[in-house]
Design a protein around this motif. Structure first.
Motif, mmCIF file in Angstrom:
data_model
loop_
_atom_site.group_PDB
_atom_site.id
_atom_site.type_symbol
_atom_site.label_atom_id
_atom_site.label_comp_id
_atom_site.label_asym_id
_atom_site.label_seq_id
_atom_site.Cartn_x
_atom_site.Cartn_y
_atom_site.Cartn_z
ATOM 1 N N GLY A 35 0.791 -1.223 0.000
ATOM 2 C CA GLY A 35 0.000 0.000 0.000
ATOM 3 C C GLY A 35 0.821 1.268 0.000
ATOM 4 O O GLY A 35 0.282 2.356 0.197
ATOM 5 N N SER A 71 1.738 3.362 -5.750
ATOM 6 C CA SER A 71 0.539 3.345 -6.581
ATOM 7 C C SER A 71 0.638 2.272 -7.660
ATOM 8 O O SER A 71 1.742 1.964 -8.133
ATOM 9 C CB SER A 71 0.364 4.721 -7.241
ATOM 10 O OG SER A 71 -0.629 4.678 -8.244
ATOM 11 N N ALA A 122 -3.428 -3.264 -11.394
ATOM 12 C CA ALA A 122 -4.703 -2.917 -10.746
ATOM 13 C C ALA A 122 -5.611 -4.138 -10.661
ATOM 14 O O ALA A 122 -6.301 -4.348 -9.652
ATOM 15 C CB ALA A 122 -5.381 -1.788 -11.509
ATOM 16 N N VAL A 141 -8.176 -3.152 -7.715
ATOM 17 C CA VAL A 141 -8.518 -1.739 -7.589
ATOM 18 C C VAL A 141 -8.654 -1.135 -8.982
ATOM 19 O O VAL A 141 -8.336 -1.773 -9.996
ATOM 20 C CB VAL A 141 -7.437 -0.969 -6.794
ATOM 21 C CG1 VAL A 141 -7.324 -1.529 -5.383
ATOM 22 C CG2 VAL A 141 -6.089 -1.033 -7.509
ATOM 23 N N ASP A 142 -9.113 0.118 -9.008
ATOM 24 C CA ASP A 142 -9.258 0.826 -10.273
ATOM 25 C C ASP A 142 -7.954 1.547 -10.585
ATOM 26 O O ASP A 142 -7.460 2.330 -9.776
ATOM 27 C CB ASP A 142 -10.416 1.829 -10.165
ATOM 28 C CG ASP A 142 -10.644 2.569 -11.475
ATOM 29 O OD1 ASP A 142 -10.090 2.129 -12.503
ATOM 30 O OD2 ASP A 142 -11.377 3.573 -11.466
#
Length: 280
Positions: free
Chosen positions: A68, A71, A87, A92-93
């Motif tokens: 985390g 990115s 992603a 995640v987006d």
């Protein structure tokens, strides 16, 4: 004899049992769990290990994504496809990401920058020149021309031109940012690929000295700042673009005598030529 043999077998068997038990306990107690996503992300990365993401390498980047701290769009080499793959692994987006490219914010090459009266003799790398005497040029803010940025590029996406300035080969550039880190004068900046307007100067000298040391320097007149409604600010004699407030139509490109502020492709000069032709 038979007793000795039985004792030996029993001893070896006992030791084997004890060691096996110890290993089993150690395996259970000392095992370091690794999230399988780390391996999956590492596999999805291009494997350049260029450090452009800010981490030691691709694996380190993968560890920090899973942790985390990085990115999913943090790999400048992989681009949007790689970001989308990561992603998907993370669930995640990815959103949208714009590729960053290095921009050379100095046009003071051999032809434009005034050289010192005394020729520089010493190591030709930028990092050495900036420490020893600042190189051959009288400007202490511009490109030194030593080519450290070229050496730092792992993708051969940067070359030195005949005027002693670096040029970016955009087709080869991955946006890793190593060239930016290698420049001791901070002449190279990473910008979104679609950004076209820049101040091609870093000189903070007073207007007279800036004019004396380079024919294409920002002279700090401030005309662009006064006309731009916040799109350009003056910082220590240098025009600095505030891209959050930039309105291209409000920039008086024709008032900048040295063309220190302009388009990446130099289109403002062509517009001025057209205006001059129309006047005649």
């Amino acid at each position: 004899m038979e007793d000795v043999l039985l004792i030996a077998i029993a001893t070896m068997g006992g030791l084997g049992f004890i060691f096996a038990g110890g290993l089993a306990i150690a395996d259970k107690k000392l095992r370091v769990y690794e999230d399988p996503k780390i391996a999956q992300i590492n596999e999805a990365l291009p494997g350049a290990n260029c450090g452009g993401c800010g981490y030691a390498g691709c694996y380190d980047f993968a560890v920090n994504v899973v942790g985390g701290k990085a990115s999913v769009t943090g790999c400048p080499v992989g681009g949007e496809d790689c970001a989308q793959d990561i992603a998907n692994i993370m669930g995640v987006d990815a959103g949208s990401s714009v590729k960053l490219l290095p921009r050379i914010l100095c046009k003071g090459g051999h032809q434009e920058a005034v050289e010192k009266m005394v020729e520089y003799y010493g190591p030709l790398s930028c990092s050495a020149m900036t420490i020893v005497s600042g190189g051959d040029k009288q400007c202490y803010y511009g490109c030194l021309g030593g080519g450290d940025c070229v050496e730092a590029c792992p993708f051969n996406a940067m070359v030195m031109n005949d005027n002693g300035l670096p040029e970016v080969i955009e087709e080869l550039c991955t946006g890793c940012g190593n060239c930016e880190k290698a420049c001791p004068r901070n002449v190279i900046e990473m910008h979104p690929a679609d950004r076209q307007i820049f101040v091609f100067c870093k000189n903070h000298d007073d207007p007279k000295k800036a004019k004396d040391v380079c024919t294409v320097s920002c002279m700090g007149c401030g005309i662009c700042a006064r006309k731009s409604d916040g799109g350009v600010e003056m910082v220590d004699n240098l025009a600095v673009i505030n891209y959050d407030h930039l309105d291209t139509d409000k920039i008086p490109f024709d008032k900048c005598k040295t063309h220190a502020i302009g388009f990446l492709d130099g289109r403002e000069k062509k517009l001025l030529e057209i205006k001059e032709e129309q006047k005649n």
